[in-house]
Design an enzyme around this catalytic site. Structure first.
Site, PDB file in Angstrom:
ATOM      1  N   HIS A   1       0.828  -1.207   0.000  1.00  0.00           N
ATOM      2  CA  HIS A   1       0.000   0.000   0.000  1.00  0.00           C
ATOM      3  C   HIS A   1       0.863   1.258   0.000  1.00  0.00           C
ATOM      4  CE1 HIS A   1      -2.244   3.309   1.899  1.00  0.00           C
ATOM      5  NE2 HIS A   1      -3.254   2.844   1.190  1.00  0.00           N
TER       6      HIS A   1
ATOM      7  N   GLU B   1      43.842  -0.056 -24.174  1.00  0.00           N
ATOM      8  CA  GLU B   1      44.237   0.789 -23.053  1.00  0.00           C
ATOM      9  C   GLU B   1      45.734   0.699 -22.764  1.00  0.00           C
ATOM     10  OE1 GLU B   1      41.985  -0.666 -19.692  1.00  0.00           O
ATOM     11  OE2 GLU B   1      42.216  -2.731 -20.342  1.00  0.00           O
TER      12      GLU B   1
ATOM     13  N   ASP C   1      43.461   4.426 -18.675  1.00  0.00           N
ATOM     14  CA  ASP C   1      44.717   3.673 -18.654  1.00  0.00           C
ATOM     15  C   ASP C   1      45.615   4.052 -19.828  1.00  0.00           C
ATOM     16  OD1 ASP C   1      44.621   2.285 -16.301  1.00  0.00           O
ATOM     17  OD2 ASP C   1      43.655   0.510 -17.126  1.00  0.00           O
TER      18      ASP C   1
ATOM     19  N   CYS D   1      35.137   3.975 -24.246  1.00  0.00           N
ATOM     20  CA  CYS D   1      34.332   3.852 -23.033  1.00  0.00           C
ATOM     21  C   CYS D   1      35.013   4.526 -21.848  1.00  0.00           C
ATOM     22  CB  CYS D   1      34.057   2.383 -22.714  1.00  0.00           C
ATOM     23  SG  CYS D   1      35.538   1.419 -22.362  1.00  0.00           S
TER      24      CYS D   1
END
Length: 804
Positions: free
Chosen positions: A431, A691, A715, A762
């Site tokens: 509820h 990287e 990196d 990314c």
């Protein structure tokens, strides 16, 4: 023509009672929303396999006959007029009107019709004095802009004609509970024009099994590709009232049509501390009893039952052509599942789906005081007001944050005046959750301890803006909001994707026009959902750390095989991420913990070497084929295999981090194939993080072993410039837009494009510097993946760059 005839099929005893099978949803004015919907389910969807218990409904004509036979109409009008004029309190008025109904007598024809219908229902079921559920269905109920959640009463386990007639009289009276009067007044409904129908339905023996609620839409984000199911032991009232913390299951709708798949995105086991069962006491039809330890430790439904309910939810939603709110029950005697109610969902389905939505961010957070399930996606700061009982609600201070054990409809007047709500008990379909959503009030339910830990006057921040989990922070935090306009972003060739890690917040961003997930970090799921080092699960029996062993035993309760815990939690965590943008790609990076981070996981210290420079040590690809971690990597692979092949999320793309050499690339591919993940099979794509300078220098060779690159600018910057990215002393030198870094990025993009290999980024650079997108677009990158809060800014830069 047959359907029209069925609508007009009146019983021989007049317009007073109708079998459910003779009702359609267009009969709402006659029998209310609940009962007309039950009739629709039986008449239209039984043939499609949806099971609904039989029953009948009294009509609005029967209600008005009762009202007029007892002279209620005039007396009721006068009492309500006195209240509106301020000459009587709500409590006095409600009590007086209810007594008009409770002291009334049944008109002979109405009583006869109810008795006859009940006898016929009992005869059909082969049981004398059949046990039935008696529910109210107001003729203004379940409208698109009003849920009327719990406004009228339900009575369960009613047996015998006289007992049934008494329960029906109480249903009529419940049309004028204080909360119902208050709700109708607030919504602008005329009290004198609303009638009440009574639904009488064969009881499903869920008292010896379980029951619950389900929605064909995610109740918090409005994500329309999932079915949300709550389940508890016993009769279903405890879930609706929020007095138990139920199991919660999520099912992915687009894959439910595949018989060989199990697209259950998530399964959370609830505490389920009590259950409602039949009572043998004379004046009490039901009672609550504690659940056993075995019941608390078990799921109420098995996977096949979850999938069956999910399919029924889709059938019902497709028939009604709108998101639905449904109640279900399982018969513990026969093992059958039933739908016992269905109504349109009234909150998310009415949200403005045009393209603007507001996001909240909480900053300067204090310590976490308690957590629970978040309702809504907002945040609020203020003073607490702890109210333990409904009889004390007049002590509530307007504009404060309500703290209580659980709410029921008596609490609605206070909930409307609250800035936020925190409860000890309840799930997403309780509820408190339903009403908070309708009111637009942020709520955290099911904390388990808020009334114990918090106190009136305390300053806190309530955050529902961080995904499925809600947090109560100490003190007044800074809350910022941003309204995002999605309509004018424009189309681009360069894909703009999202970096996501937290499965609990994945659905929050589904409305963003993202091209998928460019980076899903495994470390977040392992740290938060699993917490245990995978090798500690594989070698649990030989662990030396007894404290870790005890903690692992607690976390893996219910799993016969410890490693299965890792596979199950990881696959479900990624399922939520893959689902959010399905069928667009979700690029999952395999584990990239450093040794010091791995050692911090439960049981991890026994399996990790101590390194002087973990950033350049035993991490990424080098771990996957090493005898020191290969068994742990097997669990990662098993989770991805389950995600793709058993759940059906073939949009999952695997990405290998920190792959230093071509030799490593070959070794990793061989190990993955050994564990059932072979590049190209079942559409599996394999990416590599770019990287390390060697990834750029040997880019052509790497394209022979991978389908795509994803540039990790953090990196790559660190290793190109020789700067420790975590060093405060060298912070000014760490620059992802340095010309040397940009040269590396531009070169690998050129090689990838020439070799027909996909390439994206990314890393954090585009999120931190949206203008960096211009350089990336000009270099010819395929995709840019950014944090969700940077998405709009980056997308605008990409649009501008492409147009230029």
């Amino acid at each position: 023509m047959a359907r029209v005839q069925k609508t007009n099929d009146v019983r021989s005893d007049g317009d007073l009672v109708r079998d459910f099978e003779h009702l359609l949803r267009t009969d709402g004015p006659l029998v209310g929303g609940k009962n007309s919907s039950l009739g629709e389910l039986i008449s239209a969807l039984t043939a499609k396999g949806v099971a609904v218990p039989p029953g009948f409904a009294t009509t609005s004509h029967a209600y008005w006959l009762y009202v007029d036979a007892n002279g209620v109409r005039e007396k009721m009008g006068a009492l309500l007029a006195e209240w509106k004029a301020g000459r009587a309190t709500l409590s006095e008025t409600g009590h007086a009107v209810r007594n008009l109904f409770l002291r009334g007598h049944w008109p002979k024809e109405v009583e006869s019709a109810i008795r006859k219908a009940y006898r016929e229902l009992s005869a059909k079921s082969g049981v004398e004095n059949l046990s039935v559920a008696v529910r109210s269905s107001a003729t203004a109920e379940d409208l698109p802009d009003a849920s009327f959640a719990g406004q009228q009463e339900s009575y369960l386990n009613i047996s015998g004609e006289d007992t049934l007639l008494f329960a029906c009289r109480r249903c009529y009276a419940s049309l004028f509970t204080d909360r119902a009067i208050s709700y109708r007044q607030a919504k602008g409904f005329d009290h004198m024009s609303i009638a009440l129908s009574i639904g009488v339905q064969r009881m499903v023996r869920s008292d010896v099994s379980g029951s619950g609620v389900m929605f064909s839409i995610d109740t918090e984000s409005g994500f329309d590709k999932v079915v949300l199911i709550n389940a508890a032991w016993g009769l279903g009232e405890n879930i609706v009232q929020g007095t138990v913390n139920p199991d919660e299951y999520q099912v992915f709708k687009p894959l439910l049509g595949h018989a060989n798949l199990v697209p259950i995105i998530d399964k959370k086991r609830g505490e389920k501390a009590m259950k409602m069962v039949y009572s043998r006491e004379q004046h009490r039809s039901t009672r609550n009893v504690p659940t056993s330890k075995a019941e608390r430790a078990a799921f109420v439904l098995n996977d096949q039952e979850i999938l069956k309910l999910g399919r029924w939810a889709c059938i019902i939603e497709n028939h009604y052509k709108c998101p639905m709110d449904m109640e279900w029950a399982k018969d513990g005697i026969t093992g059958e599942l039933f739908i016992v109610q269905a109504r349109p969902e009234t909150v998310q389905s009415r949200r403005d789906a045009a393209a603007a939505f507001k996001t909240y961010k909480v900053m300067n957070k204090g310590r976490i005081l308690t957590t629970g399930l978040s309702v809504g996606d907002a945040a609020v700061a203020g003073h607490l007001c702890l109210i333990e009982s409904a009889k004390d609600i007049d002590k509530f201070i307007d504009g404060s944050i309500l703290v209580t054990e659980a709410t029921d409809p008596d609490w609605v007047p206070v909930m409307k005046r609250a800035a936020g709500i925190i409860t000890d008990h309840g799930g997403r379909t309780s509820h408190a959750a339903i009403v908070s959503r309708e009111l637009g009030v942020p709520a955290i339910v099911g904390t388990g301890n808020s009334t114990y830990l918090l106190h009136t006057g305390q300053e806190v921040t309530v955050s529902c803006a961080e995904g499925d989990n809600g947090f109560v922070y100490e003190g007044i935090s800074t809350i910022t909001t941003q309204t995002v306009d999605l309509a004018g972003l424009g189309e681009v060739k360069t894909k703009v994707m999202l970096n996501l890690a937290n499965p609990a917040s994945a659905y929050r961003w589904w409305r963003l026009p993202a091209d998928g997930i460019g980076l899903a970090r495994m470390e977040f799921v392992v740290t938060n959902a699993i917490q245990v080092h995978p090798m500690a699960l594989v070698h649990y029996d030989s662990l030396k750390d007894q404290k870790a062993k005890e903690e692992i035993s607690r976390l893996t309760a219910g799993y016969d095989h410890k490693p299965e815990y890792f596979v199950d939690k990881l696959s479900h965590g990624f399922a939520a991420l893959c689902a959010a943008f399905y069928p667009k790609p979700a690029i999952i990076r395999m584990s990239d913990f450093k040794t010091n981070e791995y050692a911090n996981l439960i049981g991890g210290a026994e399996f990790e070497p101590k390194e002087e420079n973990p950033m350049l040590g035993f991490r990424g690809a080098s771990r996957y084929y090493s005898p020191h971690y290969k068994e742990g990597f097997e669990l990662e692979c098993r989770a991805i295999k389950r995600l793709r092949e058993e759940m059906g999320f073939t949009n999952a793309v695997v990405m290998i981090p920190f792959c230093r050499t071509i030799g490593e690339a070959k070794k990793v591919a061989d190990v993955m194939a050994e564990y059932g993940l072979k590049r190209g099979e079942n559409g599996l794509e394999l990416y590599v993080m770019c990287e390390i300078p060697s990834n750029v220098i040997l880019a052509e060779e790497f394209t022979e072993h991978f389908d795509g690159f994803s540039i990790g600018s953090n990196d790559l910057t660190q290793l190109t410039l020789g700067v420790d990215r975590d060093s405060g002393e060298l912070a000014d030198l760490f620059n992802e837009q340095d010309e040397a870094v940009k040269w590396m990025i531009a070169r690998v993009i050129a090689v990838a494009r020439r070799k027909g290999c996909k390439i994206g980024i990314c890393g954090q650079a585009p999120s931190n510097h949206p203008e960096f997108a211009k350089f990336l677009v000009e270099a010819g990158i395929n995709s840019i993946s950014v944090s969700p809060d940077s998405f709009v800014a980056v997308k605008k830069h990409v649009v501008a760059s492409e147009r230029a």
